[in-house]
Scaffold this active site. Structure first.
Site, short mmCIF file in Angstrom:
data_model
loop_
_atom_site.label_atom_id
_atom_site.label_comp_id
_atom_site.label_asym_id
_atom_site.label_seq_id
_atom_site.Cartn_x
_atom_site.Cartn_y
_atom_site.Cartn_z
N ASP A 93 0.76 -1.39 -0.21
CA ASP A 93 -0.08 -0.08 0.19
C ASP A 93 0.97 1.18 0.22
OD1 ASP A 93 -2.09 -1.73 0.30
OD2 ASP A 93 -2.66 -1.23 1.48
N CYS A 134 1.67 -7.96 4.45
CA CYS A 134 1.22 -6.34 4.19
C CYS A 134 -0.12 -6.06 4.48
CB CYS A 134 1.59 -5.85 2.71
SG CYS A 134 3.95 -5.34 3.34
N ASP A 135 -0.62 -5.21 3.78
CA ASP A 135 -2.62 -5.27 4.54
C ASP A 135 -3.47 -5.98 3.92
OD1 ASP A 135 -1.11 -3.03 5.30
OD2 ASP A 135 -2.42 -1.17 4.21
N LYS A 136 -3.56 -6.40 2.63
CA LYS A 136 -4.68 -7.16 1.88
C LYS A 136 -4.05 -8.56 2.12
CE LYS A 136 -6.18 -3.12 1.50
NZ LYS A 136 -4.94 -2.68 1.90
N CYS A 206 5.34 -1.95 7.63
CA CYS A 206 5.88 -1.45 8.51
C CYS A 206 5.54 -0.86 10.00
CB CYS A 206 4.83 0.22 7.62
SG CYS A 206 5.20 0.16 6.29
N GLU A 456 -6.33 4.15 -0.05
CA GLU A 456 -6.25 4.93 1.05
C GLU A 456 -5.09 6.57 0.48
OE1 GLU A 456 -4.71 1.53 4.03
OE2 GLU A 456 -3.07 2.52 2.96
N SER A 481 -4.73 5.65 5.62
CA SER A 481 -4.21 4.47 6.01
C SER A 481 -4.16 4.29 7.72
CB SER A 481 -2.78 5.16 5.79
OG SER A 481 -1.36 4.25 6.38
#
Length: 562
Positions: A93, A134-136, A206, A456, A481
């Site tokens: 992202d 990571c995000d998704k 992150c 985002e 975010s």
């Protein structure tokens, strides 16, 4: 000829296990293919376990997953299982932020889930080890695990370490905020160059309590990962040991026939919401937990987050809400320590299962750690949780704010709207000095359908902070975010593309926000609905398919075929 086939063929045709590809005379051709992979005769009697490894040289949180996958497979082999590694896509992202690429981030969630389901069902795997980072990838893997309902365990890639700049810890959001500081003369280009080289010093997700780490922490809270699964840094040897132990654990889960839905129950979802608001997770967790509930067939309206948040204290202030990072949270005892604090006041259901015993057993095995990163209920930052649901005539179906990242004392806001039909327009206006203190920046047509993809938007919020604004609100039917802070309200539902009230807002209309009572209102001067902008990105066949069936944000932006 009937005796050549397994019993109850019709019933087994829809079942999910490796007998479908290895048992019986009729599966001799299948076994022949399996032998070509290097398997032996004895391996045909062992459980076949998929290791879903979305390794990528493009995504910092996934660059090291092959090494972790090898450790997982060692654990599986040593415990009598046969591991099969396969991959899927992943989107960073951070790299997709603030350009057309972000239209594709949330839609990747559905594609990741579908791809794993296809591979698993096509090859009759008995269990899965999910390796999100990571995000998704995290919510996608939760969603497909619910669909498949087979023994499952999660081994995240772990968070990256925080960077250091001018004697202070920094992370990716520090760099986003620095962009506007350079443009306003608060920072030099040379300083920015040094910062961008320092902010992300290792692989991993992150380092703050952003979306990826929020979701990985919730996976641990739901009992789907071993202790420390959400917080042990990516570069620690401890994470390799955790991966190997998880490989051992998944074989035990197969032998016990302990499936995903044996662990993730309605009570566990409520535990996850409690942990989420206590640790001040990203608002994106709301979207993803709603989607998981949908896959499980559990009714969990958006109001659930409000109900739980009102009775659950906020115990953590991790970046961007505070100075601490996930590595500090991990040293302080992490998720287990936080849950121990909540359980001491009856805020969790602890009789539920985890991948190893009950939640109560896990919490009782955790020694208390004296520290300041995770506060006690008595010394909580606030008596209510870090996420708040707002409703009113601007968001009749709800909107979401990360309350723990709002500066203290900013409970009420009233100001004129400055309306933009895209993130790009809003960001340009911020950087060009068109925004002043007291403005309510409204970014619409960025919802699941209108975006499309519910982008985002970290750049506008980071610019507001970098420029030093104290009393500016950002309101959108898109997303913010997990690295966002301030008065940033997302997920406004219904979205503008669906004719939501936000589409009728005009420049100068007064917007009022009351965080204490959960209200978001506007004085509308017009009732005319703005026309949706035409975007080139709509030419994407992937996004066109996504828009046809995607639901509203207050329902988790899930794909509903009906």
């Amino acid at each position: 000829m009937k005796q050549l086939f397994c019993d109850d063929v019709d019933q087994r045709r829809d079942s999910l296990n490796s007998d479908a590809v290895k048992t019986g005379i009729e599966k001799a051709p299948h076994r022949s293919l399996l032998y070509s992979l290097g398997l032996g005769t004895l391996d045909m009697k062992k459980p076949f376990i998929g290791v879903v490894c979305p390794y990528s040289e493009l995504v910092p949180g996934h660059k090291h997953l092959r090494e972790l996958s090898d450790a997982v497979k060692q654990g599986i082999w040593s415990s009598g299982g046969v591991p099969f590694e396969f991959g899927t896509i992943a989107v960073c992202d951070g790299l997709a932020m603030n350009h057309a690429g972000m239209h594709f981030a949330l839609p990747s969630r559905e594609i990741i889930a579908d791809s794993i389901e296809i591979v698993t069902r096509a090859h009759g795997l008995d269990a899965l080890v999910f390796m999100p980072s990571c995000d998704k990838t995290v919510p996608a893997m939760l969603m497909v695990a619910a669909r498949l309902n087979i023994p499952s365990i999660f081994v995240s890639g772990g968070p990256m370490l925080a960077g250091e700049f001018q004697g202070t810890a920094c992370d990716l959001t520090t760099v986003f905020e620095a962009v506007s500081k350079v443009s306003s003369g608060q920072m030099t280009h040379d300083e920015l160059h040094v910062l961008e080289r320092k902010a992300c010093p290792t692989v991993g997700s992150c380092s703050g309590m952003f979306t990826a780490n929020s979701m990985n922490c919730l996976v641990e809270a739901m009992g789907l990962a071993l202790k420390g699964g959400g917080t042990i840094p990516a570069v620690y040897s401890e994470r390799r040991a955790l991966a190997r132990e998880s490989g051992v654990c998944i074989v035990d889960l197969v032998r016990e026939n302990k499936r995903f839905k044996d662990i993730v129950t309605p009570e566990v979802l409520l535990n996850a919401v409690a942990v989420d608001v206590a640790m001040g997770g990203s608002t994106n967790t709301v979207l993803h937990l709603l989607a998981l509930a949908y896959e499980l067939g559990i009714k969990m309206p958006l109001e659930t987050f409000e109900e739980v948040s009102l009775k659950t204290p906020n115990l953590c202030r991790l970046s961007p809400a505070g100075p601490h990072h996930i590595e500090d949270f991990n040293r302080a005892g992490g998720i287990t320590q936080l849950m121990q604090s909540l359980n001491g006041h009856g805020l969790l259901e602890v009789s539920v299962n985890t991948v190893e015993g009950t939640l109560l057993e896990r919490l009782e095995s955790q020694p208390s750690v004296e520290q300041s990163v995770i506060r006690t209920v008595e010394t909580a930052y606030s008596k209510t949780g870090g996420i708040r649901v707002l409703k009113g005539n601007l968001a009749p179906k709800g909107a979401v704010i990360k309350l723990s990242a709002v500066q203290e004392g900013l409970d009420f806001f009233s100001g004129p709207a400055k309306v933009f039909n895209s993130e790009e327009q809003a960001f340009e206006a911020i950087m060009d000095g068109q925004i002043i203190e007291g403005d309510a920046i409204v970014i619409r047509f960025e919802g699941p359908k209108g975006g499309p993809g519910m982008r985002e938007m970290l750049s506008p919020t980071a610019a507001i902070k970098g420029l030093g604004f104290k009393n500016v609100a950002l309101i959108t039917d898109g997303r913010f975010s997990g690295g966002t802070n301030g008065l940033s309200i997302g997920h406004v539902s219904p979205e503008a593309f669906e004719g939501g009230p936000i589409a009728a807002l005009s420049n100068g209309d007064v917007v009022r926000i009351d965080l204490r009572s959960g209200l978001i209102q506007a004085d509308f001067t017009h009732t005319q609905i703005a026309e949706a902008p035409i975007r080139q990105v709509h030419k994407s066949r992937a996004l066109s398919a996504y828009v046809k069936n995607i639901s509203s944000a207050d329902e988790g932006a899930v794909r509903k075929e009906d």
